[in-house]
Write a protein that holds these residues in place. Structure first.
Motif, short mmCIF file in Angstrom:
data_model
loop_
_atom_site.label_atom_id
_atom_site.label_comp_id
_atom_site.label_asym_id
_atom_site.label_seq_id
_atom_site.Cartn_x
_atom_site.Cartn_y
_atom_site.Cartn_z
N ASP A 72 0.86 -1.19 0.00
CA ASP A 72 0.00 0.00 0.00
C ASP A 72 0.90 1.24 0.00
O ASP A 72 1.36 1.67 1.06
N PRO A 73 1.20 1.80 -1.19
CA PRO A 73 2.13 2.94 -1.25
C PRO A 73 1.64 4.16 -0.48
O PRO A 73 2.44 4.90 0.09
N ALA A 74 0.32 4.40 -0.47
CA ALA A 74 -0.22 5.55 0.26
C ALA A 74 0.04 5.41 1.75
O ALA A 74 0.42 6.37 2.43
N GLU A 75 -0.16 4.20 2.27
CA GLU A 75 0.11 3.95 3.70
C GLU A 75 1.59 4.11 4.01
O GLU A 75 1.97 4.70 5.03
N ALA A 76 2.44 3.59 3.11
CA ALA A 76 3.88 3.70 3.31
C ALA A 76 4.32 5.16 3.29
O ALA A 76 5.16 5.59 4.10
N LEU A 77 3.77 5.93 2.37
CA LEU A 77 4.11 7.35 2.29
C LEU A 77 3.71 8.09 3.56
O LEU A 77 4.46 8.91 4.09
N ALA A 78 2.51 7.80 4.05
CA ALA A 78 2.04 8.46 5.27
C ALA A 78 2.97 8.15 6.44
O ALA A 78 3.34 9.04 7.23
N GLY A 79 3.40 6.89 6.54
CA GLY A 79 4.32 6.52 7.60
C GLY A 79 5.67 7.19 7.46
O GLY A 79 6.24 7.68 8.44
N LEU A 80 6.19 7.24 6.24
CA LEU A 80 7.48 7.89 6.01
C LEU A 80 7.43 9.38 6.29
O LEU A 80 8.37 9.95 6.87
N ARG A 81 6.33 10.03 5.89
CA ARG A 81 6.23 11.48 6.12
C ARG A 81 6.21 11.78 7.62
O ARG A 81 6.78 12.78 8.06
N ARG A 82 5.59 10.91 8.40
CA ARG A 82 5.61 11.10 9.86
C ARG A 82 7.03 10.91 10.40
O ARG A 82 7.49 11.66 11.27
N ARG A 83 7.75 9.90 9.88
CA ARG A 83 9.11 9.63 10.36
C ARG A 83 10.06 10.79 10.04
O ARG A 83 10.97 11.10 10.81
N TYR A 84 9.87 11.41 8.88
CA TYR A 84 10.77 12.47 8.45
C TYR A 84 10.32 13.86 8.90
O TYR A 84 11.03 14.84 8.67
#
Length: 205
Positions: free
Chosen positions: A33-45
């Motif tokens: 799920d790229p959208a879920e992965a992006l959301a997680g990465l944006r929070r991490r960064y």
């Protein structure tokens, strides 16, 4: 960090251009799920030296805005636009998709081929869909490169008229009703470089 976040991180890091969710989905293994992965990465960064920014329909790593001064060098090559190119670019950005005839109607003067060619060569403007009207005229729209350069998520984030006037980019007189940029009445197009740095167009907005 889970595996799909690691894969999305790797793709964004290696890409020279913003990557859309659709492109990520096409490259990731089935079930990701790229959208879920992006959301997680944006929070991490979030809050770090580099962040993941949305630029148009794509996402890309960018230096945190408050640290941009660290990237500056003493010698900066500036691309300069003629007054005609600045006005044409503003009309495309605020009225897109817009035809050449509509640009000329708003500016009150013919638009030379060189003006649009310059903006297309800079990859700030591109051809849009043809209008379903007699002659099927081509339209022009701004590119993701334009949005990326000025740090905009979409054309909706462009500064308003009052902000442009405050920055000295528009005349102080009120525009005609329904117009997003002032009409410039001249006998012929002015394509001479007037010394306007392209990077300064929205600096004060």
């Amino acid at each position: 960090m889970d595996q799909q976040e690691r894969m999305v991180e790797a793709i964004l890091f290696a890409s020279a251009q913003p990557v859309s969710v659709r492109d990520l989905a096409a490259r990731l293994p089935a079930g990701c799920d790229p959208a879920e992965a992006l959301a997680g990465l944006r929070r991490r960064y979030d809050g770090r030296g580099v962040t993941i920014e949305r630029l148009g329909d794509g996402y890309a790593f960018r230096t945190a805005a408050d640290l941009s001064f660290l990237m500056q060098t003493e010698t900066v090559e500036q691309r300069r636009l003629s007054r005609a190119a600045v006005e044409t670019l503003a009309i495309v950005a605020y009225h897109q998709p817009v035809t050449r005839a509509e640009i000329e109607e708003i500016r009150g003067v013919a638009v030379s081929r060189g003006t649009l060619d310059q903006l297309i060569e800079m990859e700030w403007v591109r051809m849009g869909r043809r209008r379903m009207t007699p002659g099927r005229p081509a339209t022009f729209v701004v590119t993701e490169g334009f949005l990326d350069h000025f740090g905009l998520e979409s054309a909706r984030d462009l500064p308003g008229l009052s902000e442009l006037r405050a920055a000295g980019l528009l005349e102080s007189r009120p525009p005609d009703a329904g117009m997003a940029v002032p009409t410039i009445a001249r006998d012929e197009d002015d394509d001479l470089d007037d010394g306007t740095p392209a990077d300064d167009l929205f600096d004060d907005a």
